[in-house]
Design an enzyme around this catalytic site. Structure first.
Site, PDB file in Angstrom:
ATOM      1  CG  ASP A 151      -1.924   1.239   1.397  1.00  0.00           C
ATOM      2  OD1 ASP A 151      -2.810   1.127   0.347  1.00  0.00           O
ATOM      3  OD2 ASP A 151      -1.587   2.229   2.016  1.00  0.00           O
ATOM      4  CG  HIS A 222      -6.369   0.503  -6.907  1.00  0.00           C
ATOM      5  ND1 HIS A 222      -7.651   1.164  -6.484  1.00  0.00           N
ATOM      6  CD2 HIS A 222      -5.549   0.724  -6.058  1.00  0.00           C
ATOM      7  CE1 HIS A 222      -7.251   2.177  -5.328  1.00  0.00           C
ATOM      8  NE2 HIS A 222      -6.161   1.830  -5.138  1.00  0.00           N
TER       9      HIS A 222
END
Length: 315
Positions: A151, A222
């Protein structure tokens, strides 16, 4: 281990925003107690002002609180409700005040939360408290989501990160501040684990094994939905997201406590609208297995002489 972002000595921002995510954290959301007037709120905020260091506790104020004090923070607004073409609702759950407690000992975080509740009472009451943690190699530059994908890979660094995350060259009391978008995402791991390895990689747009971006990823990936340089204007934010986990109704519920800090709320909102498919009808692959439960916009005041700078609120 510190990541490659560095802070200029002239910065007046809350330093915890710029630092790597901690081993453990708590997100405490407060509401304004019924029948509380502006004077009581200011008194409580003055008490808070003296204990928030911007590093172990990052404070963020919501539009409701600012409006109740008849103050004005240019650029602050409520999180919008968004609905994707397939009917998925991106919710808005406003908060008056959020405190992001950072640390490495859960007992210490619990004690600090209780002390802050007492400090802010009776003007504020605690609503939701979310416990979060860092996942993955503690020596790595970035943490991981519970899906095990990294992330924050595309976070800007150094001066570019500072330019993206903090207001600069405007006015005293606003310079050094930051706007934050906070969402609690719930993952459906039964769905996620039903996908093949290739399908998971295509949802993310990266290979899990080496974190390399996939050139042949679909437009719903994404990475492609949120490519910060692909927006006009470019939509750079500084992500400081952390996984969360809680046991409820006989099972574990978990996901990502998403937090994006910016010099305005526009960059995040542009990304979220594209993820929801509002630009071109293509929704982000993440929405196949994860959904946001909450959504709030808040303002993180700058620091001044070691305390929160609340001059925009006449404090």
């Amino acid at each position: 281990m510190q990541d490659s972002t560095t802070v200029t000595s002239q910065s007046a921002h809350q330093s915890g925003i710029f630092q790597p995510i901690p081993p453990l954290a708590r997100y405490a959301f407060f509401s304004i107690a019924q029948s509380t007037d502006a004077t009581a709120l200011k008194t409580a905020l003055q008490r808070l002002q003296s204990v928030v260091d911007g590093e172990t506790v990052v404070a963020a104020l919501g539009p409701q609180l600012v409006n109740t004090l008849t103050a004005n923070v240019p650029g602050l607004r409520e999180f919008p409700v968004l609905t994707s073409p397939d009917g998925l609702v991106i919710p808005s759950t406003p908060a008056a005040l959020m405190l992001w407690l950072r640390g490495s000992d859960m007992g210490d975080l619990a004690n600090r939360t209780r002390a802050l509740e007492k400090l802010l009472a009776p003007a504020f009451g605690v609503g939701v408290v979310v416990d979060a943690f860092r996942h993955g190699d503690p020596e790595a530059a970035h943490g991981r989501d519970l899906t095990d994908y990294e992330d924050g890979t595309e976070n800007p660094e150094g001066e570019e990160a500072e330019a993206a995350a903090f207001v600069q060259n405007t006015a005293p009391g606003l310079d050094g501040s930051s706007f934050v978008a906070v969402q609690r995402w719930l993952h459906n791991f039964a769905t996620f684990e039903s996908f093949s390895t290739e399908e998971r990689d295509h949802i993310m747009g990266r290979r899990l094994t080496d974190n390399e971006e996939l050139e042949d990823a679909p437009e719903s990936a994404h990475v492609k939905r949120t490519a910060q340089e692909s927006f006009e204007p470019e939509a750079f934010v500084l992500r400081r997201s952390m996984p969360w986990l809680q046991h409820e109704q006989g099972r574990d519920a978990s996901g990502l406590m998403f937090a994006a800090y910016g010099k305005s709320l526009d960059a995040f909102e542009a990304q979220m609208r594209r993820m929801a498919g509002l630009d071109d009808g293509i929704t982000d692959g993440l929405l196949r297995f994860s959904k946001p439960l909450t959504g709030a916009y808040l303002w993180c005041p700058p620091m001044r002489n070691g305390q929160l700078d609340l001059r925009l609120l006449s404090i």
